[in-house]
Design a protein around this motif. Sequence first.
Motif, PDB file in Angstrom:
ATOM      1  N   ALA A 127       1.017  -1.020   0.073  1.00  0.00           N
ATOM      2  CA  ALA A 127      -0.016   0.094   0.257  1.00  0.00           C
ATOM      3  C   ALA A 127       0.732   1.334   0.127  1.00  0.00           C
ATOM      4  O   ALA A 127       1.267   1.816   1.115  1.00  0.00           O
ATOM      5  CB  ALA A 127      -1.237  -0.411   1.122  1.00  0.00           C
ATOM      6  N   GLY A 128       0.417   1.889  -1.085  1.00  0.00           N
ATOM      7  CA  GLY A 128       1.622   3.484  -1.112  1.00  0.00           C
ATOM      8  C   GLY A 128       2.229   3.843  -2.438  1.00  0.00           C
ATOM      9  O   GLY A 128       2.464   4.946  -2.888  1.00  0.00           O
ATOM     10  N   LEU A 129       2.159   2.681  -2.516  1.00  0.00           N
ATOM     11  CA  LEU A 129       3.082   2.444  -4.282  1.00  0.00           C
ATOM     12  C   LEU A 129       2.283   2.054  -5.538  1.00  0.00           C
ATOM     13  O   LEU A 129       0.783   1.994  -5.516  1.00  0.00           O
ATOM     14  CB  LEU A 129       4.334   1.213  -4.089  1.00  0.00           C
ATOM     15  CG  LEU A 129       4.715   0.767  -3.353  1.00  0.00           C
ATOM     16  CD1 LEU A 129       6.067   0.151  -3.551  1.00  0.00           C
ATOM     17  CD2 LEU A 129       5.697   2.625  -3.122  1.00  0.00           C
ATOM     18  N   LYS A 130       3.107   3.204  -6.629  1.00  0.00           N
ATOM     19  CA  LYS A 130       2.082   2.621  -7.829  1.00  0.00           C
ATOM     20  C   LYS A 130       3.058   2.015  -7.952  1.00  0.00           C
ATOM     21  O   LYS A 130       3.756   2.206  -8.633  1.00  0.00           O
ATOM     22  CB  LYS A 130       1.444   3.426  -8.105  1.00  0.00           C
ATOM     23  CG  LYS A 130       0.550   4.649  -7.356  1.00  0.00           C
ATOM     24  CD  LYS A 130       0.216   6.692  -8.267  1.00  0.00           C
ATOM     25  CE  LYS A 130      -1.303   6.460  -7.103  1.00  0.00           C
ATOM     26  NZ  LYS A 130      -1.228   8.347  -7.755  1.00  0.00           N
ATOM     27  N   VAL A 131       2.287   1.033  -9.476  1.00  0.00           N
ATOM     28  CA  VAL A 131       3.598   0.643 -10.276  1.00  0.00           C
ATOM     29  C   VAL A 131       2.471   0.314 -11.690  1.00  0.00           C
ATOM     30  O   VAL A 131       1.950   0.258 -11.878  1.00  0.00           O
ATOM     31  CB  VAL A 131       2.797  -0.936  -9.644  1.00  0.00           C
ATOM     32  CG1 VAL A 131       4.294  -2.580 -10.307  1.00  0.00           C
ATOM     33  CG2 VAL A 131       3.452  -1.346  -8.608  1.00  0.00           C
ATOM     34  N   VAL A 132       3.467   0.714 -13.201  1.00  0.00           N
ATOM     35  CA  VAL A 132       3.081   0.660 -14.256  1.00  0.00           C
ATOM     36  C   VAL A 132       3.846   0.093 -14.859  1.00  0.00           C
ATOM     37  O   VAL A 132       5.586  -0.088 -14.796  1.00  0.00           O
ATOM     38  CB  VAL A 132       3.503   2.488 -14.195  1.00  0.00           C
ATOM     39  CG1 VAL A 132       3.505   3.010 -15.758  1.00  0.00           C
ATOM     40  CG2 VAL A 132       2.512   2.987 -13.774  1.00  0.00           C
ATOM     41  N   GLN A 133       3.310  -0.556 -15.874  1.00  0.00           N
ATOM     42  CA  GLN A 133       4.267  -0.852 -17.047  1.00  0.00           C
ATOM     43  C   GLN A 133       3.781  -1.089 -18.162  1.00  0.00           C
ATOM     44  O   GLN A 133       3.061  -1.983 -18.537  1.00  0.00           O
ATOM     45  CB  GLN A 133       4.648  -2.885 -16.986  1.00  0.00           C
ATOM     46  CG  GLN A 133       5.336  -3.942 -17.495  1.00  0.00           C
ATOM     47  CD  GLN A 133       5.857  -4.594 -17.178  1.00  0.00           C
ATOM     48  OE1 GLN A 133       6.025  -5.308 -18.053  1.00  0.00           O
ATOM     49  NE2 GLN A 133       5.269  -5.412 -15.632  1.00  0.00           N
ATOM     50  N   PRO A 134       4.324  -0.695 -19.090  1.00  0.00           N
ATOM     51  CA  PRO A 134       3.999  -0.193 -20.129  1.00  0.00           C
ATOM     52  C   PRO A 134       4.144  -1.609 -21.252  1.00  0.00           C
ATOM     53  O   PRO A 134       5.276  -1.895 -21.523  1.00  0.00           O
ATOM     54  CB  PRO A 134       4.815   1.537 -20.740  1.00  0.00           C
ATOM     55  CG  PRO A 134       6.304   0.981 -20.089  1.00  0.00           C
ATOM     56  CD  PRO A 134       5.140   0.514 -18.610  1.00  0.00           C
ATOM     57  N   CYS A 135       3.728  -1.549 -23.064  1.00  0.00           N
ATOM     58  CA  CYS A 135       3.876  -2.164 -24.135  1.00  0.00           C
ATOM     59  C   CYS A 135       4.392  -1.414 -24.943  1.00  0.00           C
ATOM     60  O   CYS A 135       4.654  -2.297 -26.519  1.00  0.00           O
ATOM     61  CB  CYS A 135       2.951  -3.210 -24.222  1.00  0.00           C
ATOM     62  SG  CYS A 135       1.663  -2.815 -24.737  1.00  0.00           S
ATOM     63  N   ASN A 136       4.276  -0.144 -25.091  1.00  0.00           N
ATOM     64  CA  ASN A 136       4.454   0.351 -26.205  1.00  0.00           C
ATOM     65  C   ASN A 136       5.634   1.910 -26.058  1.00  0.00           C
ATOM     66  O   ASN A 136       5.626   2.477 -25.210  1.00  0.00           O
ATOM     67  CB  ASN A 136       3.306   0.706 -27.323  1.00  0.00           C
ATOM     68  CG  ASN A 136       2.187   1.759 -27.033  1.00  0.00           C
ATOM     69  OD1 ASN A 136       2.429   2.405 -26.653  1.00  0.00           O
ATOM     70  ND2 ASN A 136       0.711   0.919 -26.195  1.00  0.00           N
ATOM     71  N   PRO A 137       6.021   2.366 -27.087  1.00  0.00           N
ATOM     72  CA  PRO A 137       7.086   3.978 -27.180  1.00  0.00           C
ATOM     73  C   PRO A 137       5.444   4.859 -26.685  1.00  0.00           C
ATOM     74  O   PRO A 137       6.421   5.842 -25.699  1.00  0.00           O
ATOM     75  CB  PRO A 137       7.315   3.860 -28.017  1.00  0.00           C
ATOM     76  CG  PRO A 137       7.245   2.458 -28.908  1.00  0.00           C
ATOM     77  CD  PRO A 137       6.467   1.871 -28.698  1.00  0.00           C
ATOM     78  N   TYR A 138       4.270   5.044 -27.060  1.00  0.00           N
ATOM     79  CA  TYR A 138       3.920   5.959 -26.534  1.00  0.00           C
ATOM     80  C   TYR A 138       3.464   5.798 -25.236  1.00  0.00           C
ATOM     81  O   TYR A 138       3.031   6.732 -24.573  1.00  0.00           O
ATOM     82  CB  TYR A 138       2.676   5.608 -27.865  1.00  0.00           C
ATOM     83  CG  TYR A 138       1.318   6.302 -27.344  1.00  0.00           C
ATOM     84  CD1 TYR A 138       1.362   8.371 -27.781  1.00  0.00           C
ATOM     85  CD2 TYR A 138       0.098   6.720 -26.048  1.00  0.00           C
ATOM     86  CE1 TYR A 138       0.215   9.299 -27.775  1.00  0.00           C
ATOM     87  CE2 TYR A 138      -0.437   8.099 -26.553  1.00  0.00           C
ATOM     88  CZ  TYR A 138      -0.248   8.511 -26.523  1.00  0.00           C
ATOM     89  OH  TYR A 138      -1.413  10.077 -25.844  1.00  0.00           O
ATOM     90  N   ASP A 139       2.555   4.836 -24.770  1.00  0.00           N
ATOM     91  CA  ASP A 139       2.700   4.539 -23.585  1.00  0.00           C
ATOM     92  C   ASP A 139       3.722   4.823 -22.695  1.00  0.00           C
ATOM     93  O   ASP A 139       3.666   5.724 -21.723  1.00  0.00           O
ATOM     94  CB  ASP A 139       2.176   3.294 -23.059  1.00  0.00           C
ATOM     95  CG  ASP A 139       0.457   3.509 -23.511  1.00  0.00           C
ATOM     96  OD1 ASP A 139       0.217   4.746 -24.519  1.00  0.00           O
ATOM     97  OD2 ASP A 139      -0.122   2.239 -24.042  1.00  0.00           O
ATOM     98  N   ALA A 140       5.126   5.051 -23.030  1.00  0.00           N
ATOM     99  CA  ALA A 140       6.240   4.554 -21.965  1.00  0.00           C
ATOM    100  C   ALA A 140       6.420   5.677 -21.955  1.00  0.00           C
ATOM    101  O   ALA A 140       6.589   6.795 -20.314  1.00  0.00           O
ATOM    102  CB  ALA A 140       7.284   4.094 -22.875  1.00  0.00           C
TER     103      ALA A 140
END
Length: 337
Positions: free
Chosen positions: A141-154
Amino acid sequence: MAGMTMIEALRSAMDVMLETDPGVVVFGEDVGYFGGVFRCTAGLQKTYGEPRVFDTPINESAIVGLAVGMAAQGMKPCVEMQFADYVFPAYDQITQEAARLRHRSNQQFSCPMVIRMPTGGGIFGGQTHSQSPEALFTHVAGLKVVQPCNPYDAKGLLIASIEDPDPVIFLEPKRLYNGPFSGDHTAVSQGWKSHELGEVPDGHYAVPLGKARIHREGSAVTVLAYGTMVFVAEAAAKATGIDAEIVDLRSLLPLDLETIEASVRKTGRCVVLHEATKTSGFAGELIAVVQEACFYHLEAPILRVTGWDAPYPHAQEWSYFPGPERVARALETALED
């Protein structure tokens, strides 16, 4: 609008934020003069100087500890772990300090920091350069976790992460650094798939955290995936001809429950993918969420395709990964009932 690889898009995001926000700093092992082991930060130190983009000792705990202190004083550090596997010495700083600072200070302090880390396998890096530890952070709790798959989203997600008032774990799939990946061993053994580029706008734009994206429309079965697995799922759907709807989660925490629920209620079937080991992997949480919200809409059991429950096997790397063949079998099984 320009064609960029994911590496170039990430660099563009840091460039934009360094230029527009004097509180942003970038640091980590070899990110300055050398430009990072994957060259994500190449040229940034030359443009912005050592006070804004600098190298650190090989000490992950110190890197994150410094970032927490800077963030508490109003700066916006964007730090790099050379590989996700190296983050564990800093796990205490991340989970006990960064994640809790806002709440333990009764909102007097926040911790606007980003920890970037290359994740997953596919570069023959062996056990200590190939792990996928996302579940260890989505549990905090308290973190955010992100994982993109393409350059635009990255680029858009990294800008949004740097601007976010709380700590963000930003996972970058190494197999996608230089372009979309077809999902099979042969293509990668011969090099990245044509170094294809993604169209990425110049300047500032943000992709909101907590919002999934429908990568492929479909009506037969929902596939929940993120990072490299989005393209593996796409390869499996094309190979089988199954009308699969692929949901690219993008943000694992917070999770876009609305998009997930809408898709599963439409298709009535669900397959979950990730590269990490099966037991206690993030797929288990996704299955629980779908079962709780969509039980009466499900026409078949929810299936998951993951890595093995074993230490990362260097010699059997491509058998370990959920490949198109394994995913195809899961899609076909989901449609049997």
